[in-house]
Scaffold this active site. Structure first.
Site, PDB file in Angstrom:
ATOM      1  N   ARG A   1      17.046   5.666  -4.584  1.00 53.01           N
ATOM      2  CA  ARG A   1      17.848   6.881  -4.411  1.00 53.01           C
ATOM      3  C   ARG A   1      18.409   7.434  -5.711  1.00 53.01           C
ATOM      4  NH1 ARG A   1      15.480   6.255  -0.532  1.00 53.01           N
ATOM      5  NH2 ARG A   1      16.124   6.247   1.645  1.00 53.01           N
TER       6      ARG A   1
ATOM      7  N   HIS B   1       8.111  -0.087   4.750  1.00 50.99           N
ATOM      8  CA  HIS B   1       7.905   1.067   5.634  1.00 50.99           C
ATOM      9  C   HIS B   1       9.237   1.767   5.944  1.00 50.99           C
ATOM     10  CE1 HIS B   1       4.431   2.496   8.274  1.00 50.99           C
ATOM     11  NE2 HIS B   1       5.378   3.387   8.493  1.00 50.99           N
TER      12      HIS B   1
ATOM     13  N   ARG C   1      11.201   1.390  17.228  1.00 48.42           N
ATOM     14  CA  ARG C   1      12.017   2.523  16.763  1.00 48.42           C
ATOM     15  C   ARG C   1      12.994   2.948  17.853  1.00 48.42           C
ATOM     16  NH1 ARG C   1       7.842   4.966  13.156  1.00 48.42           N
ATOM     17  NH2 ARG C   1       6.887   3.080  12.322  1.00 48.42           N
TER      18      ARG C   1
ATOM     19  N   GLY D   1      11.229   2.200  -0.941  1.00 48.88           N
ATOM     20  CA  GLY D   1      12.261   1.669  -0.051  1.00 48.88           C
ATOM     21  C   GLY D   1      13.612   1.662  -0.724  1.00 48.88           C
ATOM     22  N   GLY D   2      14.441   2.620  -0.330  1.00 50.53           N
ATOM     23  CA  GLY D   2      15.827   2.624  -0.798  1.00 50.53           C
ATOM     24  C   GLY D   2      16.030   3.158  -2.206  1.00 50.53           C
TER      25      GLY D   2
ATOM     26  N   SER E   1       0.450  11.592   4.292  1.00 56.49           N
ATOM     27  CA  SER E   1       0.435  10.730   5.483  1.00 56.49           C
ATOM     28  C   SER E   1      -0.756  11.042   6.379  1.00 56.49           C
ATOM     29  CB  SER E   1       1.729  10.954   6.272  1.00 56.49           C
ATOM     30  OG  SER E   1       1.582  10.512   7.599  1.00 56.49           O
TER      31      SER E   1
ATOM     32  N   THR F   1       4.995  10.412   4.276  1.00 61.17           N
ATOM     33  CA  THR F   1       5.888  10.498   5.442  1.00 61.17           C
ATOM     34  C   THR F   1       5.272  11.457   6.458  1.00 61.17           C
ATOM     35  OG1 THR F   1       7.239  12.103   4.221  1.00 61.17           O
ATOM     36  CG2 THR F   1       8.099   9.873   4.374  1.00 61.17           C
ATOM     37  N   ALA F   2       5.279  11.000   7.704  1.00 61.87           N
ATOM     38  CA  ALA F   2       4.654  11.757   8.784  1.00 61.87           C
ATOM     39  C   ALA F   2       5.489  12.982   9.135  1.00 61.87           C
ATOM     40  CB  ALA F   2       4.525  10.867  10.016  1.00 61.87           C
TER      41      ALA F   2
HETATM   42  C1  LIG Z   1       9.945   9.954   8.679  1.00 64.50           C
HETATM   43  C2  LIG Z   1       9.092   8.903   8.047  1.00 64.50           C
HETATM   44  C3  LIG Z   1       7.730   8.915   8.281  1.00 64.50           C
HETATM   45  C4  LIG Z   1       6.915   7.971   7.684  1.00 64.50           C
HETATM   46  N1  LIG Z   1       5.571   8.042   7.891  1.00 64.50           N
HETATM   47  C5  LIG Z   1       4.771   7.142   7.296  1.00 64.50           C
HETATM   48  C6  LIG Z   1       3.370   7.232   7.469  1.00 64.50           C
HETATM   49  O1  LIG Z   1       2.851   8.125   8.129  1.00 64.50           O
HETATM   50  N2  LIG Z   1       2.618   6.274   6.878  1.00 64.50           N
HETATM   51  C7  LIG Z   1       3.149   5.271   6.111  1.00 64.50           C
HETATM   52  O2  LIG Z   1       2.426   4.435   5.592  1.00 64.50           O
HETATM   53  N3  LIG Z   1       4.480   5.200   5.912  1.00 64.50           N
HETATM   54  C8  LIG Z   1       5.291   6.098   6.478  1.00 64.50           C
HETATM   55  N4  LIG Z   1       6.637   6.035   6.265  1.00 64.50           N
HETATM   56  C9  LIG Z   1       7.172   5.027   5.317  1.00 64.50           C
HETATM   57  C10 LIG Z   1       7.229   5.643   3.912  1.00 64.50           C
HETATM   58  O3  LIG Z   1       5.946   5.830   3.384  1.00 64.50           O
HETATM   59  C11 LIG Z   1       7.995   4.760   2.928  1.00 64.50           C
HETATM   60  O4  LIG Z   1       7.439   3.466   2.943  1.00 64.50           O
HETATM   61  C12 LIG Z   1       9.491   4.663   3.182  1.00 64.50           C
HETATM   62  O5  LIG Z   1       9.989   5.870   3.714  1.00 64.50           O
HETATM   63  C13 LIG Z   1      10.200   4.336   1.872  1.00 64.50           C
HETATM   64  O6  LIG Z   1      11.555   4.163   2.074  1.00 64.50           O
HETATM   65  P1  LIG Z   1      12.651   5.297   1.789  1.00 64.50           P
HETATM   66  O7  LIG Z   1      12.566   6.258   2.922  1.00 64.50           O
HETATM   67  O8  LIG Z   1      13.920   4.513   1.770  1.00 64.50           O
HETATM   68  O9  LIG Z   1      12.348   5.935   0.449  1.00 64.50           O
HETATM   69  C14 LIG Z   1       7.474   6.969   6.862  1.00 64.50           C
HETATM   70  C15 LIG Z   1       8.845   6.958   6.635  1.00 64.50           C
HETATM   71  C16 LIG Z   1       9.654   7.919   7.202  1.00 64.50           C
HETATM   72  C17 LIG Z   1      11.115   7.893   6.913  1.00 64.50           C
END
Ligand SMILES: Cc1cc2nc3c(=O)[nH]c(=O)nc-3n(C[C@H](O)[C@H](O)[C@H](O)COP(=O)(O)O)c2cc1C
Length: 381
Positions: free
Chosen positions: A306, A270, A173, A303-304, A114, A86-87
């Site tokens: 929890r 994502h 977004r 993804g999801g 990230s 996550t970024a």
């Molecule tokens: C704030 C945020 C930043 C993210 N940044 C990236 C990133 O830099 N690269 C990437 O491949 N996925 C990124 N993702 C996607 C996550 O790697 C991941 O696929 C996703 O958050 C999983 O779902 P969840 O938040 O429901 O657990 C980001 C997601 C969030 C919420």
């Protein structure tokens, strides 16, 4: 005044952590993390979809000693719950990615850093020298930049490269579009973000030609709409690190990934931030698992996820491990490294409980027959 730390003991599930993060984070920052493409159908559905699968427990099995350590790409992990990239984690906690890496190290799980981390690869690996860290990139427009990241990460001791393939262009977004404030918050961090990739390094200096734009913006501009599977083959030719592709949702793409020479597939939408309306990851998982059968390619999901029952369902449907995205950020926002540890421990302990209640004492006991999609039994009622 009550501090965040005093609240921490009362947080018993991931939803509690999210609720508290909403209170403690500045609204623009929370809105950045919670952002999604379009109406957020996929983001919400990824969570809801888990509830459409019901459990079929076994009973009267000895579950007194439960074993859930495993390996992921050959790396031992204490439980099948890892950390998605996550970024901009530094908005949630000043130690950001370093805190997450330390939590991953102390609990012995895998973290994916990230490409928009707040610290250099070296900073992160020095913060958690024995952690297993993978790093995430895109196939950037500038091949030299891609190569630079790979070589840098190899030197930092990272163990795999995760290529995000669902982002030929950034998703729609809405919060980000709305958010002047979010942008302001982001820009405050610009100097540190620029530091991430050591702007004094000549290779980076040439990559970041215009010092006026934040690296994050620069990296978004590096997304490339003309990329194909040849890019993965090129990547295969320049690194010996295992390659994980992130963002696969269909059997067809999984087969193409295998042909391109990948080692693992992360089924991911994502977090609902790219194409809205795609199928929930847990619904996509069985098709991908079927497509890779016999290839030796590992399949993961994010993804999801929890709670522990979600982990159980994902494993039953063929995932080797799950990855958590936003829950890690909620942990960071609440209590930094300790918060990330708590989040992982909560999901781990819920998973252990689920195993016990479902009559499983080891991961191999978790079979596809132990979950059923509600459509299959509701139609029979
Ligand atoms: C704030 C945020 C930043 C993210 N940044 C990236 C990133 O830099 N690269 C990437 O491949 N996925 C990124 N993702 C996607 C996550 O790697 C991941 O696929 C996703 O958050 C999983 O779902 P969840 O938040 O429901 O657990 C980001 C997601 C969030 C919420």
């Amino acid at each position: 005044m009550t501090t965040t730390k005093e609240f921490v003991g009362t947080l018993v599930c991931i939803q509690d952590y999210e609720d508290r993060a909403k209170e403690v984070l500045p609204a623009p920052v929370f809105n950045f993390y919670i952002d999604h493409a379009d109406e957020g159908q996929t983001m919400k559905d990824c969570k809801k979809a888990f509830k459409r699968y019901r459990l079929r427990p076994r009973v009267l099995k000895d579950v007194s000693n439960r074993q859930f350590s495993t390996t992921v790409l050959g790396h031992p992990v204490s439980f099948p719950i890892c950390i998605s990239p996550t970024a901009l984690q530094g908005f949630a906690d000043i130690e950001g990615d370093k805190a997450t890496a330390r939590a991953a190290e102390s609990l012995n799980t895998i973290m994916i850093v990230s490409h928009c981390a707040f610290f250099t690869f070296e900073d992160i690996s020095l913060a958690a020298p024995s952690a297993t860290i993978w790093f995430q990139i895109h196939l950037y427009k500038d091949r030299n930049l891609t190569r630079f990241f790979i070589k840098h990460a190899e030197r930092a001791g990272f163990k795999a490269v995760v290529v995000t393939v669902d982002s030929p262009i950034m998703g729609n977004r809405r919060n980000m579009k709305r958010g002047d404030e979010t942008m302001t918050a982001r820009k405050e961090y610009r100097p540190r973000m620029m530091n991430c990739y050591d702007p004094n390094n000549p290779e980076v200096r040439s990559a970041i030609a215009n010092g006026d734009i934040a690296l994050w913006d620069y990296l978004q501009e590096q997304l490339v709409t003309s990329e194909t599977w040849d890019g993965i083959k090129w990547l295969r030719s320049i690194t010996k690190l295992p390659i994980v592709v992130k963002g696969i949702l269909t059997g067809d793409s999984a087969r193409e990934a295998i042909q391109a020479g990948v080692d693992a597939i992360l089924v991911s939408a994502h977090g609902g931030r790219q194409l809205d309306g795609v199928l929930a990851t847990i619904d996509a998982l069985p098709e991908v698992v079927k497509a890779v059968k016999g290839s030796g390619v590992e399949v993961y999901i994010d993804g999801g996820v929890r709670q522990g029952t979600d982990v159980f369902k994902a494993l039953a449907l063929g995932a080797r491990t799950v990855f958590l995205g936003r829950p890690i950020i909620w942990g960071l926002a609440n209590d930094g490294e300790n918060g990330v540890k708590k989040v992982l421990e909560i999901v781990r302990d819920e998973f252990s409980l689920t195993m016990a209640l479902a009559g499983c004492s080891k991961l191999d006991d978790i079979k596809a027959s132990m979950v059923v999609h509600e459509s299959q039994y509701l139609s029979k009622l």
